[in-house]
Motif scaffolding. Structure first.
Motif, PDB file in Angstrom:
ATOM      1  N   ARG A 209       0.837  -1.195   0.000  1.00 59.05           N
ATOM      2  CA  ARG A 209       0.000   0.000   0.000  1.00 59.05           C
ATOM      3  C   ARG A 209       0.871   1.243   0.000  1.00 59.05           C
ATOM      4  O   ARG A 209       1.770   1.390   0.833  1.00 59.05           O
ATOM      5  CB  ARG A 209      -0.901  -0.009   1.232  1.00 59.05           C
ATOM      6  CG  ARG A 209      -1.951   1.068   1.135  1.00 59.05           C
ATOM      7  CD  ARG A 209      -2.858   1.121   2.339  1.00 59.05           C
ATOM      8  NE  ARG A 209      -3.614   2.379   2.248  1.00 59.05           N
ATOM      9  CZ  ARG A 209      -4.287   2.907   3.223  1.00 59.05           C
ATOM     10  NH1 ARG A 209      -4.337   2.301   4.400  1.00 59.05           N
ATOM     11  NH2 ARG A 209      -4.930   4.039   3.060  1.00 59.05           N
ATOM     12  N   VAL A 212      -0.545   7.074   0.678  1.00 62.25           N
ATOM     13  CA  VAL A 212      -1.485   8.136   0.298  1.00 62.25           C
ATOM     14  C   VAL A 212      -2.826   7.828   0.964  1.00 62.25           C
ATOM     15  O   VAL A 212      -3.027   6.698   1.414  1.00 62.25           O
ATOM     16  CB  VAL A 212      -1.655   8.233  -1.244  1.00 62.25           C
ATOM     17  CG1 VAL A 212      -0.366   8.702  -1.899  1.00 62.25           C
ATOM     18  CG2 VAL A 212      -2.101   6.905  -1.830  1.00 62.25           C
ATOM     19  N   PRO A 213      -3.746   8.815   1.042  1.00 67.77           N
ATOM     20  CA  PRO A 213      -4.987   8.593   1.809  1.00 67.77           C
ATOM     21  C   PRO A 213      -5.855   7.460   1.258  1.00 67.77           C
ATOM     22  O   PRO A 213      -6.438   6.710   2.023  1.00 67.77           O
ATOM     23  CB  PRO A 213      -5.722   9.929   1.705  1.00 67.77           C
ATOM     24  CG  PRO A 213      -4.677  10.935   1.376  1.00 67.77           C
ATOM     25  CD  PRO A 213      -3.637  10.217   0.580  1.00 67.77           C
ATOM     26  N   HIS A 214      -5.942   7.327  -0.055  1.00 67.60           N
ATOM     27  CA  HIS A 214      -6.772   6.246  -0.616  1.00 67.60           C
ATOM     28  C   HIS A 214      -5.900   4.990  -0.788  1.00 67.60           C
ATOM     29  O   HIS A 214      -4.695   5.036  -0.558  1.00 67.60           O
ATOM     30  CB  HIS A 214      -7.356   6.689  -1.967  1.00 67.60           C
ATOM     31  CG  HIS A 214      -6.296   7.020  -2.982  1.00 67.60           C
ATOM     32  ND1 HIS A 214      -5.706   8.252  -3.054  1.00 67.60           N
ATOM     33  CD2 HIS A 214      -5.695   6.255  -3.926  1.00 67.60           C
ATOM     34  CE1 HIS A 214      -4.797   8.248  -4.017  1.00 67.60           C
ATOM     35  NE2 HIS A 214      -4.764   7.046  -4.552  1.00 67.60           N
ATOM     36  N   TYR A 215      -6.488   3.898  -1.220  1.00 71.50           N
ATOM     37  CA  TYR A 215      -5.726   2.674  -1.448  1.00 71.50           C
ATOM     38  C   TYR A 215      -5.079   2.724  -2.815  1.00 71.50           C
ATOM     39  O   TYR A 215      -5.755   2.687  -3.827  1.00 71.50           O
ATOM     40  CB  TYR A 215      -6.619   1.437  -1.310  1.00 71.50           C
ATOM     41  CG  TYR A 215      -6.810   1.031   0.128  1.00 71.50           C
ATOM     42  CD1 TYR A 215      -5.932   0.133   0.734  1.00 71.50           C
ATOM     43  CD2 TYR A 215      -7.848   1.551   0.891  1.00 71.50           C
ATOM     44  CE1 TYR A 215      -6.083  -0.235   2.051  1.00 71.50           C
ATOM     45  CE2 TYR A 215      -8.015   1.190   2.224  1.00 71.50           C
ATOM     46  CZ  TYR A 215      -7.125   0.296   2.796  1.00 71.50           C
ATOM     47  OH  TYR A 215      -7.268  -0.063   4.102  1.00 71.50           O
ATOM     48  N   GLU A 216      -3.751   2.827  -2.826  1.00 71.12           N
ATOM     49  CA  GLU A 216      -2.977   2.957  -4.058  1.00 71.12           C
ATOM     50  C   GLU A 216      -1.892   1.874  -4.053  1.00 71.12           C
ATOM     51  O   GLU A 216      -1.201   1.706  -3.044  1.00 71.12           O
ATOM     52  CB  GLU A 216      -2.335   4.359  -4.090  1.00 71.12           C
ATOM     53  CG  GLU A 216      -1.431   4.620  -5.271  1.00 71.12           C
ATOM     54  CD  GLU A 216      -2.181   5.173  -6.488  1.00 71.12           C
ATOM     55  OE1 GLU A 216      -3.403   5.412  -6.385  1.00 71.12           O
ATOM     56  OE2 GLU A 216      -1.539   5.327  -7.541  1.00 71.12           O
TER      57      GLU A 216
END
Ligand SMILES: *Cc1c(COP(=O)(O)O)cnc(C)c1O
Length: 364
Positions: A209, A212-216
């Motif tokens: 992961r 970053v705030p979202h799942y990237e």
């Protein structure tokens, strides 16, 4: 009468206290202060700068190989005399294991044969195993200038030339499986001096992961982290490691005394002052001894005492039939004539084992 096992978990009030404290702290996921502390303490014990706690020794091997860049088209030297997980981890990456035979005296990989292999084949890495808690010959292996990943799953607390197991090669894998010298019920660790390698293993172990705030995700990751609860168990075990090694060493010394002077019988790896004595094995030449190792095993089993032949070599395993292998016959002979004896630090009535051994030997 309760069965005596080869190497069963050795638990005390210390483990209970650490585990309950971790549970009450609320840190029950694979993140938390016990995991951080366990990593620091293991790194210190192994003399490495970094450690990454993971869910098994197999996962540790897999990640270390991936971080080294091992993948499809690569060949990795693996001792044929080992537990299947060593070879399996190579296959997980898409690379090919190349099996190499062992030294007769301690069962560890034959460094002179490894030298011959690296002269003739393109080898990406060597994955030596510290068999039954005795380190491989890193003095000879390091001179070959091929990257080494140390399979130290059996060797926490052992040393070679005064250096701790886990400190050899680019990285090492430890196991805290239930039958190892110390356990977290299941778990493992990658230890390394290489900061980039450690960061790469940690990243791959947490589903790769991105921060970053979202799942990237830029890589295929794995769910390989160690739970904070199990890390607490590991810290308690680590605080007792030296005491547990001492008990295993005392048991090995007692076996050495019992079998001393018997023709055709020797202890595998006898005389390694750095061994952690995880498992003691005897090697029996049936012509000289007049009996076979497996006959002693069958006798002890009738007394509810567990033994096991030494690892069945990988080149004999159905799953690895037909793979490349450089053989001298040494591993085959050890498989035919070697027997692992009960070696655990939790064994409370060793007298029972020795009475059964006496009975067997008196009948010969
Ligand atoms: C136990 C062991 C492993 C695997 O460890 P797990 O924690 O059981 O996955 C790998 N290599 C060797 C030599 C072992 O003995």
């Amino acid at each position: 009468m309760t069965r005596i096992f080869l190497s069963s978990p050795d638990m005390s009030g210390t483990e209970e206290r650490y585990l309950v404290n971790a549970l009450r702290s609320g840190w029950v996921a694979p993140v938390g202060p016990d995991l951080d502390a366990f990593e620091r303490e293991i790194a210190e014990r192994c003399g490495t700068a970094h450690a990454v706690g993971v869910s098994s020794g197999t996962a540790a091997l897999h990640l270390a190989l991936l971080a080294l860049g091992v993948g499809p088209g690569d060949a990795v030297i693996v001792p044929t005399l080992t537990f299947a997980a060593t070879a399996n981890a190579v296959v997980y990456t898409g690379a090919e294991p190349v099996f190499v035979d062992c030294r007769p005296d301690d069962g560890n990989i034959d460094a002179s044969l490894v030298e011959a292999v690296v002269k003739q084949e393109k080898i990406k890495a060597i994955l030596p195993v510290d068999l039954f808690g005795s380190c491989a010959d890193y003095t000879a292996l390091a001179a070959l200038e091929v990257p080494i990943i140390e399979d130290a799953a059996e060797a926490l607390g052992a040393t070679h030339a005064g250096r701790p197991a886990g400190s050899f090669g680019r990285a090492a894998a430890l196991s805290f499986n239930g039958n190892k010298i110390m356990t977290t019920s299941g778990g493992g660790m990658v230890v390394t001096d290489d900061e980039w390698l450690a960061r790469r293993c940690r990243h791959l172990a947490t589903q790769a992961r991105e921060p970053v705030p979202h799942y990237e995700h830029a890589d295929v990751g794995y769910n390989y982290r160690l739970s904070n609860l199990l890390a607490a168990l590991g810290r308690a075990q680590l605080s007792r490691l030296d005491e547990m090694i001492k008990r295993r060493r005392q048991l090995r010394e007692r076996y050495a005394e019992r079998f001393a002077g018997l023709p055709g019988v020797r202890l595998l790896g006898a005389g390694d002052p750095g061994a952690n004595c995880w498992l003691t094995a005897i090697v029996v030449d049936p012509d000289e001894a007049g009996w076979q190792a497996h006959e002693l095993g069958a006798h002890l089993d009738r007394h509810d005492i567990e033994t096991r032949p030494v690892w069945k070599p990988m080149h004999l395993q159905p799953v690895y039939r037909g793979r490349r292998a450089w053989l001298t016959g040494a591993a085959d002979r050890l498989f035919a004539t070697g027997l692992n004896l009960p070696s655990g630090s939790a064994i409370r009535d060793p007298d029972r084992i020795f009475a059964a051994i006496d009975e067997f030997l008196e009948r010969r």
